[in-house]
Structures are given as C-alpha cells and as structure tokens.
Design a protein around this motif. Structure first.
Motif, mmCIF file in Angstrom:
data_model
loop_
_atom_site.group_PDB
_atom_site.id
_atom_site.type_symbol
_atom_site.label_atom_id
_atom_site.label_comp_id
_atom_site.label_asym_id
_atom_site.label_seq_id
_atom_site.Cartn_x
_atom_site.Cartn_y
_atom_site.Cartn_z
ATOM 1 N N VAL A 173 -3.296 3.543 -2.504
ATOM 2 C CA VAL A 173 -2.915 2.675 -3.498
ATOM 3 C C VAL A 173 -2.579 1.319 -4.145
ATOM 4 C CG1 VAL A 173 -1.332 2.454 -5.740
ATOM 5 C CG2 VAL A 173 -1.666 4.584 -5.374
ATOM 6 N N THR A 174 -3.310 0.692 -3.671
ATOM 7 C CA THR A 174 -3.638 -1.135 -3.195
ATOM 8 C C THR A 174 -2.692 -1.903 -4.901
ATOM 9 O OG1 THR A 174 -4.699 -0.813 -1.679
ATOM 10 C CG2 THR A 174 -4.389 -3.098 -1.401
ATOM 11 N N VAL A 175 -2.143 -3.207 -3.823
ATOM 12 C CA VAL A 175 -1.448 -3.918 -4.742
ATOM 13 C C VAL A 175 -1.531 -5.255 -4.484
ATOM 14 C CG1 VAL A 175 0.756 -3.770 -4.657
ATOM 15 C CG2 VAL A 175 0.133 -4.248 -7.073
ATOM 16 N N PHE A 176 -2.088 -6.131 -4.701
ATOM 17 C CA PHE A 176 -1.594 -7.483 -4.238
ATOM 18 C C PHE A 176 -1.625 -9.250 -5.050
ATOM 19 C CE2 PHE A 176 -5.672 -5.790 -5.178
ATOM 20 C CZ PHE A 176 -6.793 -6.904 -5.216
ATOM 21 N N GLY A 177 -1.344 -9.614 -4.789
ATOM 22 C CA GLY A 177 -1.209 -10.930 -5.468
ATOM 23 C C GLY A 177 -0.343 -11.796 -4.764
ATOM 24 N N THR A 178 -0.356 -13.424 -5.597
ATOM 25 C CA THR A 178 0.041 -14.241 -5.106
ATOM 26 C C THR A 178 1.541 -14.407 -4.688
ATOM 27 O OG1 THR A 178 -2.165 -15.605 -5.113
ATOM 28 C CG2 THR A 178 -0.413 -17.094 -4.676
ATOM 29 N N GLU A 192 0.804 -1.218 -0.017
ATOM 30 C CA GLU A 192 0.155 -0.559 -0.279
ATOM 31 C C GLU A 192 1.172 0.817 0.152
ATOM 32 O OE1 GLU A 192 -0.154 -2.302 2.898
ATOM 33 O OE2 GLU A 192 -1.762 -3.475 1.729
ATOM 34 N N SER A 193 -0.194 2.280 -0.807
ATOM 35 C CA SER A 193 1.278 3.611 -0.673
ATOM 36 C C SER A 193 0.471 5.262 -0.243
ATOM 37 C CB SER A 193 2.060 3.850 -1.659
ATOM 38 O OG SER A 193 2.115 4.850 -1.569
ATOM 39 N N LEU A 194 0.255 6.113 0.076
ATOM 40 C CA LEU A 194 -0.540 7.253 0.541
ATOM 41 C C LEU A 194 -0.443 8.341 -0.636
ATOM 42 C CD1 LEU A 194 -2.209 6.662 4.127
ATOM 43 C CD2 LEU A 194 -3.274 6.010 2.023
ATOM 44 N N LEU A 195 -1.113 8.936 -1.128
ATOM 45 C CA LEU A 195 -1.086 10.538 -2.162
ATOM 46 C C LEU A 195 -1.434 11.241 -1.070
ATOM 47 C CD1 LEU A 195 0.677 11.635 -4.140
ATOM 48 C CD2 LEU A 195 -1.363 10.465 -5.190
ATOM 49 N N GLY A 196 -1.182 11.863 -0.449
ATOM 50 C CA GLY A 196 -1.276 12.841 0.522
ATOM 51 C C GLY A 196 -2.108 14.052 -0.014
ATOM 52 N N ALA A 197 -2.976 14.428 0.480
ATOM 53 C CA ALA A 197 -3.753 15.792 -0.040
ATOM 54 C C ALA A 197 -2.894 16.507 -0.226
ATOM 55 C CB ALA A 197 -5.056 15.908 1.190
ATOM 56 N N GLU A 208 3.646 11.887 -8.928
ATOM 57 C CA GLU A 208 3.367 10.962 -8.040
ATOM 58 C C GLU A 208 2.666 10.211 -8.334
ATOM 59 O OE1 GLU A 208 3.861 13.129 -5.182
ATOM 60 O OE2 GLU A 208 5.760 13.891 -6.334
ATOM 61 N N LEU A 209 1.620 10.178 -8.858
ATOM 62 C CA LEU A 209 0.656 8.679 -8.725
ATOM 63 C C LEU A 209 1.484 7.730 -9.281
ATOM 64 C CD1 LEU A 209 -2.350 9.551 -10.809
ATOM 65 C CD2 LEU A 209 -2.090 8.263 -8.156
ATOM 66 N N LYS A 210 2.798 7.547 -9.855
ATOM 67 C CA LYS A 210 3.546 6.269 -10.266
ATOM 68 C C LYS A 210 4.320 6.065 -9.679
ATOM 69 C CE LYS A 210 7.586 5.935 -13.203
ATOM 70 N NZ LYS A 210 8.137 6.597 -14.352
ATOM 71 N N LYS A 211 5.009 7.311 -8.163
ATOM 72 C CA LYS A 211 5.604 7.062 -7.239
ATOM 73 C C LYS A 211 4.900 6.162 -6.706
ATOM 74 C CE LYS A 211 8.254 11.721 -7.520
ATOM 75 N NZ LYS A 211 8.677 12.539 -6.356
ATOM 76 N N ALA A 212 3.913 6.634 -5.781
ATOM 77 C CA ALA A 212 3.234 6.376 -5.137
ATOM 78 C C ALA A 212 2.482 4.390 -5.857
ATOM 79 C CB ALA A 212 1.219 7.133 -4.948
ATOM 80 N N LEU A 237 -4.051 -4.482 -9.029
ATOM 81 C CA LEU A 237 -3.255 -2.649 -8.441
ATOM 82 C C LEU A 237 -4.880 -1.933 -8.286
ATOM 83 C CD1 LEU A 237 -0.858 -0.984 -8.224
ATOM 84 C CD2 LEU A 237 -1.179 -0.489 -10.535
ATOM 85 N N ALA A 238 -5.060 -1.585 -7.435
ATOM 86 C CA ALA A 238 -6.538 -0.283 -7.398
ATOM 87 C C ALA A 238 -6.585 1.070 -6.702
ATOM 88 C CB ALA A 238 -7.404 -1.022 -6.300
ATOM 89 N N TYR A 239 -6.803 1.750 -7.274
ATOM 90 C CA TYR A 239 -6.685 3.349 -6.107
ATOM 91 C C TYR A 239 -8.118 3.700 -5.480
ATOM 92 C CZ TYR A 239 -2.374 3.871 -9.458
ATOM 93 O OH TYR A 239 -2.009 3.249 -10.149
ATOM 94 N N HIS A 240 -7.421 4.527 -4.559
ATOM 95 C CA HIS A 240 -9.421 4.434 -3.341
ATOM 96 C C HIS A 240 -9.034 6.141 -3.320
ATOM 97 C CE1 HIS A 240 -9.069 -0.273 -3.469
ATOM 98 N NE2 HIS A 240 -8.145 -0.183 -3.010
ATOM 99 N N ASN A 241 -10.046 6.026 -3.535
ATOM 100 C CA ASN A 241 -10.318 7.540 -2.844
ATOM 101 C C ASN A 241 -10.945 7.733 -1.418
ATOM 102 O OD1 ASN A 241 -10.399 10.600 -1.824
ATOM 103 N ND2 ASN A 241 -11.816 11.527 -3.674
#
Length: 108
Positions: A97-102, A24-29, A53-57, A82-86
């Motif tokens: 930014v959340t990324v997950f896998g096996t 996970e990574s947060l892109l702050g306000a 900034e999104l790329k870095k996150a 990969l998912a982006y959540h506001n």
C-alpha cells in the motif's frame, strides 16, 4: 494533520510547500494463508478479515506519510493519492500500500 485529496485547502491560504511525502506498508503472503486456512469469515461474498488487514495496512501507510510531513514542519498533506500494488513474483502474494502527497503548512 489535515489530509486531503484536493490540490488546495478551500478557504485557507497555504504558506509553504515542503514537497512530496510518502508512506508505505506491506501486507504479507502469510496473511492469505492465515485467513483461508481456518474458518472463513465471509459475509455476502466479501472476506471481512481480508478487508480489515487492508485497512490496517492503509492506516500504517497514512500514519507514516503524516509523520514525514510533520517532521518537515507541515500541518497538512494535499493532493493525496493511494495505490495498491501486487508485488507477486518472489514476494509471493504480497501487497504494498503506497500513499503520497504534498506536505504544506497553512493558516489555521
């Protein structure tokens, strides 16, 4: 570390499944304020500073996931999403930014 969106590794045998790994990574306000308070870097209707900034996150989230997979003994992560959540609300305009896998090991 091999990272794939597919559920298998073509032509390779998976030896062991270690389970779910996430990053996970947060892109702050404050990023929004910083980008739009000064000079706007807009090209063709796109804000390249925001995209950077999104790329870095995204890269931070991916690296976190890969580290967790390596800690389990994996040499690949399959089925990656990969998912982006506001987060909104009390978090302002924070984007997660959340990324997950096996995590798996395969014969190289």
């Amino acid at each position: 570390m091999l990272v794939l969106t597919t559920p298998s590794i073509q032509g390779k045998k998976i030896n062991e499944y270690y389970g779910l790994v996430t990053g996970e990574s947060l892109l702050g306000a404050n990023v929004y304020k910083d980008m739009f308070s000064g000079v706007r870097d807009v090209v063709g209707g796109r804000t390249s500073a925001y995209e950077e900034e999104l790329k870095k996150a995204r890269e931070v989230a991916l690296e976190s996931m890969k580290e967790k997979a390596a800690d389990k003994g994996a040499n690949a992560v399959i089925g990656v999403r990969l998912a982006y959540h506001n987060l909104g609300g009390t978090m302002g305009n924070t984007i997660m930014v959340t990324v997950f896998g096996t995590a798996v090991s395969y014969e190289e």
